[in-house]
Motif scaffolding. Structure first.
Motif, PDB file in Angstrom:
ATOM      1  N   THR A 106      -5.011  42.059  13.951  1.00 20.21           N
ATOM      2  CA  THR A 106      -4.892  41.413  12.633  1.00 20.21           C
ATOM      3  C   THR A 106      -5.272  42.357  11.496  1.00 20.21           C
ATOM      4  O   THR A 106      -4.649  42.331  10.431  1.00 20.21           O
ATOM      5  N   GLN A 107      -6.279  43.190  11.723  1.00 22.40           N
ATOM      6  CA  GLN A 107      -6.668  44.152  10.688  1.00 22.40           C
ATOM      7  C   GLN A 107      -5.545  45.156  10.429  1.00 22.40           C
ATOM      8  O   GLN A 107      -5.238  45.493   9.274  1.00 22.40           O
ATOM      9  N   ILE A 139       6.178  40.109  13.815  1.00 26.19           N
ATOM     10  CA  ILE A 139       6.039  39.289  12.611  1.00 26.19           C
ATOM     11  C   ILE A 139       7.101  38.205  12.660  1.00 26.19           C
ATOM     12  O   ILE A 139       8.295  38.490  12.795  1.00 26.19           O
ATOM     13  N   ILE A 140       6.668  36.936  12.573  1.00 25.78           N
ATOM     14  CA  ILE A 140       7.624  35.831  12.700  1.00 25.78           C
ATOM     15  C   ILE A 140       7.737  35.004  11.417  1.00 25.78           C
ATOM     16  O   ILE A 140       8.450  33.993  11.389  1.00 25.78           O
ATOM     17  N   GLY A 195      -1.867  32.078  -5.193  1.00 22.50           N
ATOM     18  CA  GLY A 195      -0.974  33.228  -5.176  1.00 22.50           C
ATOM     19  C   GLY A 195      -1.217  34.251  -4.093  1.00 22.50           C
ATOM     20  O   GLY A 195      -0.532  35.275  -4.037  1.00 22.50           O
ATOM     21  N   PHE A 196      -2.168  34.016  -3.194  1.00 23.26           N
ATOM     22  CA  PHE A 196      -2.420  34.961  -2.102  1.00 23.26           C
ATOM     23  C   PHE A 196      -1.310  34.853  -1.052  1.00 23.26           C
ATOM     24  O   PHE A 196      -0.802  33.763  -0.780  1.00 23.26           O
ATOM     25  N   LYS A 197      -0.966  35.997  -0.450  1.00 26.86           N
ATOM     26  CA  LYS A 197       0.183  36.058   0.459  1.00 26.86           C
ATOM     27  C   LYS A 197      -0.223  36.546   1.846  1.00 26.86           C
ATOM     28  O   LYS A 197      -1.096  37.401   1.980  1.00 26.86           O
ATOM     29  N   GLY A 198       0.451  35.988   2.865  1.00 24.42           N
ATOM     30  CA  GLY A 198       0.116  36.367   4.225  1.00 24.42           C
ATOM     31  C   GLY A 198       1.316  36.527   5.131  1.00 24.42           C
ATOM     32  O   GLY A 198       2.462  36.264   4.748  1.00 24.42           O
ATOM     33  N   ILE A 199       1.026  36.963   6.353  1.00 27.54           N
ATOM     34  CA  ILE A 199       2.037  37.198   7.393  1.00 27.54           C
ATOM     35  C   ILE A 199       1.659  36.394   8.631  1.00 27.54           C
ATOM     36  O   ILE A 199       0.475  36.249   8.955  1.00 27.54           O
ATOM     37  N   ILE A 200       2.672  35.883   9.325  1.00 27.56           N
ATOM     38  CA  ILE A 200       2.473  35.171  10.597  1.00 27.56           C
ATOM     39  C   ILE A 200       2.920  36.081  11.733  1.00 27.56           C
ATOM     40  O   ILE A 200       4.013  36.648  11.687  1.00 27.56           O
ATOM     41  N   ILE A 201       2.084  36.228  12.760  1.00 27.44           N
ATOM     42  CA  ILE A 201       2.461  37.009  13.933  1.00 27.44           C
ATOM     43  C   ILE A 201       2.516  36.101  15.161  1.00 27.44           C
ATOM     44  O   ILE A 201       1.947  35.011  15.182  1.00 27.44           O
TER      45      ILE A 201
END
Length: 310
Positions: A106-107, A139-140, A195-201
């Motif tokens: 994750t890091q 990344i999904i 407004g914070f953005k993220g990724i799904i794995i």
């Protein structure tokens, strides 16, 4: 030198489980972390059970929740947030287990893609210790204000312990200490709304233990404290989404429909009043509220007919 990641564990009378969680943290391939264990006023021998690992590894810190933080999961986590030294934050529960590469994977995602958080997958278990699987990281999806509807409705399930966050996400956002259920749902939606953005794995990196004494188990058993907390969380989410001008018709319909299920007319009207629904739309939902018990009976009858025809 400060650690890169702060792990926060709120604990309460889980002496029989917590050591297993701490062992999986100690086995992490990523080494730059601290683990803040906040005891929420438990009365068992948790401190004695974990005393050896505390002595052997000074990255673990065992603390009692101060009285200026409210008793409960939220107060304990907020205390951990306020003393955290890491640039990233992750919350683990005291009775679960984590993959040995959860921090490393994750890091790397957060740094490589310059996002504010990484959401990974979880797997439930009851008694048998699950086997940790090594899968290629894929990344999904993405999470931001454009698809916040999926987070609100649960299509994207941001559980409390399935996200590694930049510490900045909590700069102006804390867990609501009056909530005793759905607190992470309310808090995380506020963060994304800002407004914070993220990724799904795709990786399964967290393993949650299923048992009846969990907050979720108590909610589905109609524990009043958990049920009332979910109702308050729904109201707070509606206000947050609305204040950030993100209230779509789908989100509005979802939250109003949720309020109907609780069979609390005062709460239902409170949600209707806070929404952007017109008088005509509100009246239509009020009719739906009164007809809902008959719809439930109809569904049960249909299910009964299906079974009898099998």
């Amino acid at each position: 030198m400060n650690p890169t990641i702060t792990i926060i564990i709120a604990t309460y009378n889980r002496a029989s489980f917590i050591l297993n969680m701490l062992k999986t943290i100690r086995a992490q391939t990523f080494k730059s972390w601290e683990c803040i264990i906040v005891d929420d006023g438990g009365t068992d021998n948790t401190e004695e059970v974990i005393s050896n690992i505390l002595k052997e590894d000074n990255r673990f810190k065992y603390l009692k929740r101060p009285n200026n933080y409210k008793k409960g999961l939220c107060g304990s986590r907020n205390y951990g947030l306020d003393i955290a030294k890491g640039d990233y934050i992750v919350f683990f529960d005291d009775d679960d287990l984590v993959h040995p590469k959860i921090l490393e994977i994750t890091q790397n995602i957060n740094v490589k893609h310059n996002v504010d958080f990484c959401h990974y997958q979880k797997q439930s278990f009851v008694n048998d210790i699950p086997e940790f699987q090594n899968t290629k990281t894929e990344i999904i999806g993405n999470i931001n204000t454009d698809n916040i509807e999926a987070v609100v409705t649960g299509k994207i399930g941001l559980a409390s312990c399935t996200v590694l966050w930049r510490k900045e996400c909590f700069k102006s956002c804390r867990f609501n200490e009056d909530l005793q259920y759905a607190e992470e749902w309310e808090c995380y939606i506020k963060i994304i709304s800002n407004g914070f953005k993220g990724i799904i794995i795709n990786n399964v990196l967290y393993y949650n233990r299923k048992h009846q004494n969990s907050n979720t188990g108590e909610f589905w058993s109609n524990n009043p404290k958990r049920v009332n907390s979910k109702k308050e969380a729904i109201y707070l989410v509606l206000k947050s989404i609305k204040n950030n001008q993100l209230l779509s018709k789908n989100i509005e319909n979802y939250l109003v429909n949720q309020s109907i299920h609780f069979r609390d007319f005062k709460f239902f009207k409170k949600i209707i009043s806070e929404s952007n629904m017109s008088l005509k739309e509100g009246n239509a939902r009020t009719i739906k509220y009164y007809l809902f018990p008959f719809w439930i009976i109809e569904q049960k009858l249909k299910r009964g007919l299906k079974k009898s025809n099998v």
